[in-house]
Design an enzyme around this catalytic site. Sequence first.
Site, mmCIF file in Angstrom:
data_model
loop_
_atom_site.group_PDB
_atom_site.id
_atom_site.type_symbol
_atom_site.label_atom_id
_atom_site.label_comp_id
_atom_site.label_asym_id
_atom_site.label_seq_id
_atom_site.Cartn_x
_atom_site.Cartn_y
_atom_site.Cartn_z
ATOM 1 N N ARG A 1 -37.799 -42.002 -5.854
ATOM 2 C CA ARG A 1 -38.921 -43.068 -5.516
ATOM 3 C C ARG A 1 -39.975 -42.504 -4.965
ATOM 4 O O ARG A 1 -41.172 -42.638 -5.424
ATOM 5 C CB ARG A 1 -38.459 -44.113 -4.486
ATOM 6 N N CYS B 1 -26.129 -43.780 -13.415
ATOM 7 C CA CYS B 1 -25.150 -43.603 -12.201
ATOM 8 C C CYS B 1 -23.869 -43.637 -12.708
ATOM 9 O O CYS B 1 -22.970 -43.833 -11.931
ATOM 10 C CB CYS B 1 -25.471 -44.523 -11.104
ATOM 11 N N SER C 1 -31.956 -59.222 -13.258
ATOM 12 C CA SER C 1 -31.337 -60.657 -13.454
ATOM 13 C C SER C 1 -30.882 -61.230 -12.348
ATOM 14 O O SER C 1 -30.468 -62.363 -12.269
ATOM 15 C CB SER C 1 -30.074 -60.410 -14.450
HETATM 16 N N1 SAH Z 1 -33.700 -49.469 -9.024
HETATM 17 C C1 SAH Z 1 -32.938 -50.141 -8.193
HETATM 18 C C2 SAH Z 1 -31.661 -50.088 -8.298
HETATM 19 C C3 SAH Z 1 -30.929 -50.890 -9.511
HETATM 20 S S1 SAH Z 1 -29.322 -51.213 -9.580
HETATM 21 C C4 SAH Z 1 -33.523 -49.472 -6.754
HETATM 22 O O1 SAH Z 1 -33.935 -48.640 -6.690
HETATM 23 O O2 SAH Z 1 -32.946 -50.361 -5.796
HETATM 24 C C5 SAH Z 1 -29.101 -52.123 -10.856
HETATM 25 C C6 SAH Z 1 -29.878 -53.485 -11.224
HETATM 26 O O3 SAH Z 1 -29.630 -54.052 -12.393
HETATM 27 C C7 SAH Z 1 -29.086 -54.681 -10.105
HETATM 28 O O4 SAH Z 1 -30.256 -55.286 -9.158
HETATM 29 C C8 SAH Z 1 -28.667 -55.713 -11.108
HETATM 30 O O5 SAH Z 1 -29.090 -57.100 -10.595
HETATM 31 C C9 SAH Z 1 -29.481 -55.682 -12.308
HETATM 32 N N2 SAH Z 1 -29.158 -55.822 -13.601
HETATM 33 C C10 SAH Z 1 -27.689 -55.561 -14.186
HETATM 34 N N3 SAH Z 1 -27.570 -55.975 -15.440
HETATM 35 C C11 SAH Z 1 -28.716 -56.502 -15.900
HETATM 36 C C12 SAH Z 1 -29.219 -56.913 -16.962
HETATM 37 N N4 SAH Z 1 -28.565 -56.996 -18.198
HETATM 38 N N5 SAH Z 1 -30.718 -57.274 -16.835
HETATM 39 C C13 SAH Z 1 -31.391 -57.242 -15.824
HETATM 40 N N6 SAH Z 1 -30.878 -56.718 -14.586
HETATM 41 C C14 SAH Z 1 -29.670 -56.381 -14.768
#
Ligand code: SAH
Length: 395
Positions: free
Chosen positions: A211, A339, A250
């Site tokens: 970040r 991840c 989502s």
């Molecule tokens: N980048 C974020 C962490 C991401 S975790 C950070 O720095 O805090 C992954 C995220 O993907 C979750 O919030 C989950 O709600 C979302 N997610 C999972 N599948 C998804 C999809 N098909 N479309 C949109 N969001 C999705």
Amino acid sequence: MPILTLKPGREKSILQRHPWIFSGAVADVKGEPESGETVEILSARGQWLARAAYSPVSNIRARIWSWDEDETIGEEFFYKKVKDAVETRRELKDLSGLTAYRLVHAESDGLPGVTADRYADFLVVQFLTAGAEHWRETIVCAFLEVTGIRNIYERSDVDVRQLEGLGVRSGVLFGDRPPEQLEIIENGLRFWVDLCNGQKTGFYLDQRNNRKRVRELMSGKRLLNCFCYTGAFSVSALAGSALKTTSIDSSRNALALAEKNVALNGLPAERAHWEEADVFRAMRALRDRAETFDAVILDPPKFAPTIAQAEKAARAYKDINLLAFKLLRPGGLLFTFSCSGGISMELFQKIVADAALDAGVNACVLERLFQGADHPVALNFPEGAYLKGLICQKH
Ligand code: SAH
């Protein structure tokens, strides 16, 4: 003590101090150990190798606590491991000034199945394996004694416990229940975290350094942040003077917190656009409208928790990376992450290369990114390196 004897030749990885014993390596188990009970590990020739936690249903049949025959697995052992984990993190200068970081990172801290994240005055813990579950109370006592933190909350509400034959569980283990939203500080920025209902233990602490990197590179840029969760990358980009951030997730609850996180840092709300949508669909819609961005972040959930799902996951990774290359203007930056434990850095880079090829673009890798130092990788446990990222530039 119950005894687990290995098949001939299967002691090699244990002598190299890898902590996992797969079911296929086991010749015989004597003494009817219960789930999580400590067993002695012997080679086919009867040589003592290690002391491990037995997991009767998992494909990983035992996880090693100790390679020292004189070491007893009990109160003193867990106290020492937790103390070591806390003390090694004291040496990390980049953790000072933070109020949230990982204190115990499972196998890499010699405690398979145990994670503990500090969020200000709260410790959020997970017990993910049969062995961790067996010693849960002893480990909680060690946390209380070593860390001085008086509020401990459990978030063992994760699917991987099923592989160990364990159900899900969450709740207060000691002290107060966390507030609905707790404020933390990361890289000088403030974030609301929901410890009880948020994903993982509430926040993706492992992305801290990445970040920071986003913040350094986003001045004047239009960013598309996919899988934004509570907006930590978007907030970082805005703090780095991004022109506009479009963030997709989502989860409605995550997006609600994301908006509040922009306000919490006094950043311009009009520059932050949030979209509740499926990323795969939303990216296609953006492509069909011929929209472009100066930077795209892809930080999807674990598509491949284990190697078994790697192939299907590879297609999903390729799909979104291909779309990202199409949405980037020439010269634009792609921050792309995986991840998934089942996908190595080499494989991930290959998937991204295939995506660029199919998108018909040339691109370079500028940097490789990893999880932060509070999520260390023990050299005897390379699987600990689960978070991989690339900064790519489209030509
Ligand atoms: N980048 C974020 C962490 C991401 S975790 C950070 O720095 O805090 C992954 C995220 O993907 C979750 O919030 C989950 O709600 C979302 N997610 C999972 N599948 C998804 C999809 N098909 N479309 C949109 N969001 C999705």
